[in-house]
Scaffold this active site. Sequence first.
Site, PDB file in Angstrom:
ATOM      1  CD  GLU A  48       0.469  -1.672   7.978  1.00  0.00           C
ATOM      2  OE1 GLU A  48       0.110  -0.925   8.916  1.00  0.00           O
ATOM      3  OE2 GLU A  48       0.969  -1.250   6.921  1.00  0.00           O
ATOM      4  CD  GLU A  64       7.997  -0.578   7.788  1.00  0.00           C
ATOM      5  OE1 GLU A  64       7.066  -1.269   7.331  1.00  0.00           O
ATOM      6  OE2 GLU A  64       8.249   0.586   7.413  1.00  0.00           O
ATOM      7  CG  ASP A  93      -0.356  -0.110   2.515  1.00  0.00           C
ATOM      8  OD1 ASP A  93       0.880  -0.263   2.599  1.00  0.00           O
ATOM      9  OD2 ASP A  93      -1.096  -0.039   3.530  1.00  0.00           O
ATOM     10  CB  SER A  94       4.589   1.653  -0.076  1.00  0.00           C
ATOM     11  OG  SER A  94       4.808   0.502  -0.854  1.00  0.00           O
ATOM     12  CE  LYS A 112       3.237  -5.968   3.550  1.00  0.00           C
ATOM     13  NZ  LYS A 112       2.733  -4.904   4.426  1.00  0.00           N
ATOM     14  CG  ASP A 115       0.418  -4.095   1.955  1.00  0.00           C
ATOM     15  OD1 ASP A 115       0.336  -4.935   2.870  1.00  0.00           O
ATOM     16  OD2 ASP A 115       1.267  -3.186   1.939  1.00  0.00           O
TER      17      ASP A 115
END
Length: 264
Positions: free
Chosen positions: A115, A181, A44-45, A113, A83
């Site tokens: 978080e 991270e 999502d970057s 993925k 993501d």
Amino acid sequence: MGKVTVPLLRSMKGEKKITMLTAYDHPTAKIMDEAGIDTILVGDSVGPVVLGYPNTIPVTVDEMIHHTRAVARGIKRALLIIDMPFMSYQESIEQAKRNAGRMLKESGAEAVKLEGGVAMHDTIKAITEIDIPVCAHIGLTPQSIHRMGGYKVQGKGKDVEKLIADAKAVEDAGAFMVVLECVPRQLAKEITEMLTIPTIGIGGGPDCDGQVLVLHDLLGLLGSFQPKFVKQYRNLTEDITNAVKEYISDVESGGFPDDSQCFH
Ligand code: KIV
């Protein structure tokens, strides 16, 4: 080199380092795949890196699917991970399963993925139980930027226990891999030794089972600011600037096109 699969990545732990990079478009994904990268993450970057958003918060499921479809068309070997963007899985387990399923069906990705650690245990478990592989992401989680008050190293002082609990929780829930991270090197090493699933570091030091970087950081495409954990392998900002300047100068001086670029 055969197709990279979830079981293959799991079997690489302790045997061979896993390589991962982000990609957001077809030509870049094709180049990376042909160069031999193991896993490609459509992060999502994509929001801050290519869409010009201030952070990852505004990214939508539709935007993730749009970019991932382009990437999927360029890949033959690498495992493709998509993501899950902010608020596409946090609302309820039903919402998380629905979006994970839609993202896999419509994008061509092979895993999602998301978080979060302990708080996402039941969500990860529910998604993996419907046979959608989940890569977890703990430590600095960019979707929590407003709670964290900035992009800061996690797992220091009293947060050490929390990070260890997060790592154990995602493994217990069934995640096949976990991104660490901005975690201190020693703690990332301990977590890597403690877990049976591979750890992928981004600012987690060399003892993780693999590494991930944002491709644009590696290529020097994001201006002068560099997070400490980035190794910039090229300066494409400089290369592109010089190429564009040469083009402008050629067009203005009549040097482009010359006869070799003309039809006769
Ligand atoms: O969105 C992303 O690119 C990521 C990686 C940096 C791990 O989550």
